[in-house]
Each structure stands twice: as C-alpha cells, then as structure tokens.
Design a protein around this motif. Sequence first.
Motif, mmCIF file in Angstrom:
data_model
loop_
_atom_site.group_PDB
_atom_site.id
_atom_site.type_symbol
_atom_site.label_atom_id
_atom_site.label_comp_id
_atom_site.label_asym_id
_atom_site.label_seq_id
_atom_site.Cartn_x
_atom_site.Cartn_y
_atom_site.Cartn_z
ATOM 1 N N HIS A 82 22.265 83.058 80.865
ATOM 2 C CA HIS A 82 22.487 83.066 79.414
ATOM 3 C C HIS A 82 21.850 81.855 78.771
ATOM 4 O O HIS A 82 21.800 80.788 79.375
ATOM 5 C CB HIS A 82 23.992 83.003 79.091
ATOM 6 C CG HIS A 82 24.833 83.987 79.812
ATOM 7 N ND1 HIS A 82 25.992 83.633 80.468
ATOM 8 C CD2 HIS A 82 24.681 85.329 79.985
ATOM 9 C CE1 HIS A 82 26.531 84.723 81.013
ATOM 10 N NE2 HIS A 82 25.752 85.754 80.751
ATOM 11 N N HIS A 84 22.740 79.088 76.190
ATOM 12 C CA HIS A 84 23.978 78.544 75.633
ATOM 13 C C HIS A 84 23.673 77.752 74.369
ATOM 14 O O HIS A 84 22.530 77.397 74.098
ATOM 15 C CB HIS A 84 24.705 77.715 76.703
ATOM 16 C CG HIS A 84 25.476 78.564 77.684
ATOM 17 N ND1 HIS A 84 26.754 78.269 78.103
ATOM 18 C CD2 HIS A 84 25.148 79.730 78.311
ATOM 19 C CE1 HIS A 84 27.175 79.200 78.952
ATOM 20 N NE2 HIS A 84 26.210 80.101 79.106
ATOM 21 N N HIS A 100 28.134 80.854 74.887
ATOM 22 C CA HIS A 100 26.899 81.641 74.767
ATOM 23 C C HIS A 100 26.270 81.444 73.395
ATOM 24 O O HIS A 100 26.972 81.356 72.399
ATOM 25 C CB HIS A 100 27.199 83.141 74.936
ATOM 26 C CG HIS A 100 27.620 83.506 76.317
ATOM 27 N ND1 HIS A 100 27.613 84.787 76.790
ATOM 28 C CD2 HIS A 100 28.060 82.739 77.333
ATOM 29 C CE1 HIS A 100 28.028 84.794 78.039
ATOM 30 N NE2 HIS A 100 28.319 83.571 78.389
ATOM 31 N N ILE A 169 21.554 78.606 81.116
ATOM 32 C CA ILE A 169 22.546 78.430 82.186
ATOM 33 C C ILE A 169 22.427 79.560 83.206
ATOM 34 O O ILE A 169 22.297 80.727 82.832
ATOM 35 C CB ILE A 169 23.989 78.434 81.603
ATOM 36 C CG1 ILE A 169 24.284 77.143 80.852
ATOM 37 C CG2 ILE A 169 25.032 78.692 82.686
ATOM 38 C CD1 ILE A 169 24.774 75.984 81.708
ATOM 39 N N HIS A 171 24.556 81.263 86.312
ATOM 40 C CA HIS A 171 25.918 81.324 86.852
ATOM 41 C C HIS A 171 25.890 81.693 88.342
ATOM 42 O O HIS A 171 24.881 82.187 88.850
ATOM 43 C CB HIS A 171 26.741 82.339 86.066
ATOM 44 C CG HIS A 171 26.984 81.922 84.636
ATOM 45 N ND1 HIS A 171 28.101 81.226 84.241
ATOM 46 C CD2 HIS A 171 26.230 82.091 83.518
ATOM 47 C CE1 HIS A 171 28.037 80.995 82.933
ATOM 48 N NE2 HIS A 171 26.920 81.502 82.469
HETATM 49 CU CU LIG Z 1 26.631 81.678 80.488
#
Ligand SMILES: [Cu+2]
Length: 196
Positions: A82, A84, A100, A169, A171
């Motif tokens: 994502h 951010h 986000h 980012i 994860h």
């Molecule tokens: Cu994220």
Amino acid sequence: MKSHNFPSRLTAKFAALLSCTTMTMIATTTVAIAQTTQPKASSRIFNIKGELVGTATFIQTPVGVKVDLKVQNLAQGEHMVHLHEKGKCDAPKFQTSGDHFDPKDVDDDEEDSTHLHHKHEAGKHKPAGDLPNIIVKQDGNGSLTAILPKLTLGSGKNSLLKHGGTSIIIHAGANGKSTIPNVDYKTRIACGIIKP
Ligand SMILES: [Cu+2]
C-alpha cells in the motif's frame, strides 16, 4: 598562405565547439521541460534492519500514476503493498507512515453518497493508494506494475508528493495469511519514502 589558413581553421574549430555547446544547452533544456511535463518519483524500500529490499518508481501518465515495484530478499509468498499517507518510515514498526493513502476528491464524494449503501454492503472500498499484492518467489525476488488512476504526481491532495509526503509499505502477508511464522500478516515489514 599558412598564416592565413591557421586562424581560419581555428575559427572553424571554435564555431564547431560553440555550436556543440549550444546543442548541449538545447538538449538539457528539452530534458528539463520533459521532466516538468511528466513528473517522476521514486522510493528506496528498507526492512526493519535498514537493509534495502526494494525500489519503486512512479511515473505520471494520462490515466494515473504508473508504479513499478521490484523487491529482493523478502519472504516467499503473497504480500500486501500500500501507499501510506505520510512520508515517514521509522523502524521497527513503521507506524509513522500513517494509514492507507486514501484522499477524497469531489467526484469521489458524489459517487460515495450515491453508492454508499452498496459499497458498505460489499465492504469492498479500496483505498486509492492500494496496489495489487506482490508475489515473492522462492529466491526472494518479486515485481509488479500497476496504475493508480485516482492519484497524481502533480499538485493537490491526491498527489504522492503532497505536503508531508507519502510512503510505500510492504506487509508480512495477504488475505489473512502471513509469509513469516508467528508474525501477523498485517505487520509492516518494509517501508520507503516516496521522493521526487
Ligand atoms: Cu498498508
């Protein structure tokens, strides 16, 4: 005769040199204009130990921001990626990158009020800065290309280069499944600040 010839050859050389310099200046100016009309940004992505694990480039296109992401030395499997909302990456948790990136514009608000019920029912609202999951192979490498139609590298709140910046980012996993044993799939394992 030679005394006449020599200076004229020198003049010719000087003229050639001058035109070369002029051409270089024109070329440089053209590149500068091209960069102004097609903004670019990039990001170097680091894990919690501060090791470089990826790079992302962002190019403005007429249909949105095109993202090219390449990663290395990551755990095999599927990872959420994502953008951010803040241009900060403080290890080890990367919480300073914020939530986000999901700026709202006028068109979106209108659409939301019309389709709010459906969207909530389906529970499928996708933030503007969410990328497709990246698949990391056994060798730790992965890549993806995507277009983010609601975002820009220009001005305004939809810009990846807005005041305060944005970040990318990666994860630990996706779809409820982590790539790392005993680590929640939502854990932020790598972060990069997006810079012009
Ligand atoms: Cu994220």
